[in-house]
Scaffold this motif. Structure first.
Motif, mmCIF file in Angstrom:
data_model
loop_
_atom_site.group_PDB
_atom_site.id
_atom_site.type_symbol
_atom_site.label_atom_id
_atom_site.label_comp_id
_atom_site.label_asym_id
_atom_site.label_seq_id
_atom_site.Cartn_x
_atom_site.Cartn_y
_atom_site.Cartn_z
ATOM 1 N N LYS A 23 0.828 -1.215 0.000
ATOM 2 C CA LYS A 23 0.000 0.000 0.000
ATOM 3 C C LYS A 23 0.858 1.258 0.000
ATOM 4 C CE LYS A 23 -3.735 -2.518 0.380
ATOM 5 N NZ LYS A 23 -4.623 -2.714 -0.791
ATOM 6 N N GLY A 24 1.959 1.238 0.768
ATOM 7 C CA GLY A 24 2.810 2.412 0.840
ATOM 8 C C GLY A 24 3.513 2.731 -0.463
ATOM 9 N N SER A 25 3.789 1.707 -1.269
ATOM 10 C CA SER A 25 4.486 1.946 -2.535
ATOM 11 C C SER A 25 3.645 2.749 -3.518
ATOM 12 C CB SER A 25 4.892 0.617 -3.168
ATOM 13 O OG SER A 25 3.748 -0.133 -3.551
ATOM 14 N N ILE A 90 12.639 5.464 -7.084
ATOM 15 C CA ILE A 90 13.584 4.574 -6.412
ATOM 16 C C ILE A 90 13.007 4.050 -5.103
ATOM 17 C CG2 ILE A 90 15.862 4.402 -5.363
ATOM 18 C CD1 ILE A 90 15.911 4.582 -8.375
ATOM 19 N N LEU A 91 12.434 4.946 -4.311
ATOM 20 C CA LEU A 91 11.864 4.532 -3.031
ATOM 21 C C LEU A 91 10.683 3.589 -3.246
ATOM 22 C CD1 LEU A 91 11.888 4.727 0.021
ATOM 23 C CD2 LEU A 91 10.479 6.790 -0.141
ATOM 24 N N GLY A 92 9.861 3.878 -4.257
ATOM 25 C CA GLY A 92 8.728 3.008 -4.546
ATOM 26 C C GLY A 92 9.174 1.629 -4.991
ATOM 27 N N VAL A 93 10.239 1.562 -5.807
ATOM 28 C CA VAL A 93 10.766 0.273 -6.260
ATOM 29 C C VAL A 93 11.309 -0.523 -5.075
ATOM 30 C CG1 VAL A 93 12.576 -0.815 -7.640
ATOM 31 C CG2 VAL A 93 11.252 1.081 -8.597
ATOM 32 N N VAL A 94 12.009 0.156 -4.164
ATOM 33 C CA VAL A 94 12.542 -0.523 -2.973
ATOM 34 C C VAL A 94 11.405 -1.084 -2.121
ATOM 35 C CG1 VAL A 94 13.794 -0.178 -0.806
ATOM 36 C CG2 VAL A 94 14.666 0.840 -2.922
#
Length: 269
Positions: A23-25, A90-94
């Motif tokens: 959900k956070g991504s 980048i943060l979403g991919v992580v």
């Protein structure tokens, strides 16, 4: 209760990590990009199955090919709409990669629990993992103020309660169905079924809302169909020689016993 509480604490932690990161991504990725990553779930589930204690699953090569075809087909079908292109961060991919790792643990962990404790029911697993996770969710909701905001919003819009009840019922049915599939067919097969379900949902949306289907849609559907058909091909395992010898000795003993019974029943004169 069949399993100890510590088992459900571990399961609940993995479950919350998976849902939370998924959900956070969405705050950093758009839906097509997230769906691309989540569509590959079946591959890490199959790989992780070889390392889970009490499971140690090994899959034949054609099942890996089947999963790869299914994944590529769904990605092609998802990206076929020219109006929706993936938006990466980048943060979403992580975050979504972390969710995939959690998913690979989750399905195999659930299968291992069913395998090691056959008396475990789907109801017990769903109830205990939910109850254990509840205390971990309430403190963050209180600290961020989300619980009070949600309470006020529901008070101002009472119809939300009906929506929440319906969503809870639908989620319950879906979770019990998924756990039943894991208990019967295993984590990898369940992941393939849920991935194929996404493809069916997308196809129905195009048919119901009369969206135009392109060649890329057709290619994706062909790959998905090939993956499903390849998965349905029965696996021909060679019968070990020891089993063959055991069957031959057993059949020989049965024949001798039948001959002895016939000799006893035969009249003396």
């Amino acid at each position: 209760m069949v399993n100890p509480w510590k088992t459900y604490v571990k399961l609940s932690a993995v479950l919350m990590g998976s849902h939370g990161l998924t959900k956070g991504s969405l705050a950093f990725l758009n839906y097509p990009a997230q769906l691309m990553f989540k569509s590959t779930k079946v591959l890490p589930v199959m790989i992780m199955g070889a390392f889970i204690p009490g499971l140690r699953r090994k899959y034949p090569p054609h099942e890996y090919v089947s999963a790869l075809l299914l994944v590529v087909g769904l990605i092609l079908f998802t990206l076929a709409d020219a109006n929706t292109s993936p938006n990466f961060s980048i943060l979403g991919v992580v975050m979504v990669s972390g969710a995939l790792i959690m998913d690979s643990f989750l399905g195999n962990f659930q299968e291992a629990i069913f395998t090691m404790n056959p008396d475990t029911t789907q109801m017990e697993m769903l109830f205990c993992s939910t109850v254990v996770g509840l205390p971990f969710l309430i403190p963050p909701m209180l600290l961020t103020g989300e619980l009070f905001k949600a309470w006020i919003s529901c008070s101002q819009h009472p119809y939300v309660y009906g929506v929440l009840v319906f969503e809870a019922m639908a989620t319950f049915i879906g979770q019990v169905s998924v756990l039943s599939l894991i208990a019967i067919f295993g984590a990898a097969t369940t992941a393939m079924i849920t991935t194929a379900r996404k493809a069916v949902t997308l196809l129905l949306s195009y048919l119901i809302f009369t969206k135009p289907l392109t060649e890329q849609h057709g290619t994706g559907l062909i790959l998905i169909s090939m993956g499903i058909i390849l998965k349905m091909i029965p696996e021909n395992k060679p019968v070990p020689r020891s089993v063959i010898k055991m069957k031959e000795s057993t059949s020989g003993k049965d024949e001798n016993r039948i001959n002895e019974e016939d000799e006893e029943k035969r009249p003396l004169v």
